[in-house]
Design a protein around this motif. Sequence first.
Motif, PDB file in Angstrom:
ATOM      1  N   ASP A   1      26.405   9.523  -3.360  1.00 13.27           N
ATOM      2  CA  ASP A   1      25.665   8.266  -3.346  1.00 13.27           C
ATOM      3  C   ASP A   1      24.180   8.619  -3.295  1.00 13.27           C
ATOM      4  OD1 ASP A   1      24.917   5.640  -3.076  1.00 13.27           O
ATOM      5  OD2 ASP A   1      26.336   5.182  -1.465  1.00 13.27           O
TER       6      ASP A   1
ATOM      7  N   LYS B   1      19.615  -1.685  -0.244  1.00 14.37           N
ATOM      8  CA  LYS B   1      18.873  -0.621   0.424  1.00 14.37           C
ATOM      9  C   LYS B   1      19.296  -0.565   1.897  1.00 14.37           C
ATOM     10  CE  LYS B   1      14.305   1.237   0.062  1.00 14.37           C
ATOM     11  NZ  LYS B   1      13.038   1.270  -0.606  1.00 14.37           N
ATOM     12  N   PRO B   2      19.520   0.642   2.439  1.00 16.12           N
ATOM     13  CA  PRO B   2      19.893   0.715   3.852  1.00 16.12           C
ATOM     14  C   PRO B   2      18.782   0.161   4.748  1.00 16.12           C
ATOM     15  CG  PRO B   2      19.565   2.922   2.920  1.00 16.12           C
ATOM     16  CD  PRO B   2      19.449   1.953   1.790  1.00 16.12           C
TER      17      PRO B   2
ATOM     18  N   TYR C   1      23.297  -2.652  -5.409  1.00 16.59           N
ATOM     19  CA  TYR C   1      22.890  -1.693  -4.384  1.00 16.59           C
ATOM     20  C   TYR C   1      22.012  -2.395  -3.360  1.00 16.59           C
ATOM     21  CZ  TYR C   1      20.483   2.156  -2.107  1.00 16.59           C
ATOM     22  OH  TYR C   1      19.970   3.017  -1.166  1.00 16.59           O
TER      23      TYR C   1
ATOM     24  N   ALA D   1      25.944  10.400   2.751  1.00 16.58           N
ATOM     25  CA  ALA D   1      25.767   9.739   1.453  1.00 16.58           C
ATOM     26  C   ALA D   1      25.726  10.778   0.334  1.00 16.58           C
ATOM     27  CB  ALA D   1      24.487   8.901   1.453  1.00 16.58           C
TER      28      ALA D   1
ATOM     29  N   ARG E   1      21.310   6.097  -2.096  1.00 24.13           N
ATOM     30  CA  ARG E   1      21.404   5.839  -0.660  1.00 24.13           C
ATOM     31  C   ARG E   1      20.908   7.059   0.121  1.00 24.13           C
ATOM     32  NH1 ARG E   1      23.415   1.998   2.197  1.00 24.13           N
ATOM     33  NH2 ARG E   1      24.297   1.087   0.340  1.00 24.13           N
TER      34      ARG E   1
END
Length: 155
Positions: free
Chosen positions: A44, A11-12, A9, A39, A47
């Motif tokens: 998700d 992170k945005p 994953y 998301a 997210r």
Amino acid sequence: GGGGAPKAYAKPKGRPDLTSQSEGAREAAEGFNDQAVKAFKAKDWQRCYDLSSEAIRLNPRKTAYLGNRAAAALKIKSRKMLKQAAEDSVLAYEMDHLYAKAYVRAAQAHLELGERATVKLAVQEWEKALELDPDNKSYKEGLKDAQLTWEADWA
């Protein structure tokens, strides 16, 4: 090819160049919130949580952003996340007393936390949600569930 290993994953990316006081912060927050909603629809949860957190950082007084982060936190279900969901939801209903879903999410988180004080809060929050939406079947079931938990464990 590295086989079928799940992708870690990531992170945005946020907007560390902006604060809630910056020009353009509100527009940026709205963009993060739009992505958060997508998301969430894609299940998700992490997210959604992270994108909502960035939206909240850039526009802390927006109850919808708090609601979205709480919804994601409730899906993740760790104790830390349940506490965050409760906190976000209480903040949202304190800002907007007519925001029924904030009472509902707070009640769900408080019930899952399962402590004497939180279960008691859950009962009160379900009652408040029902005041706002008296015919809502799932709110009635939620209240019954919280009352049964209270009676079984604490009454």
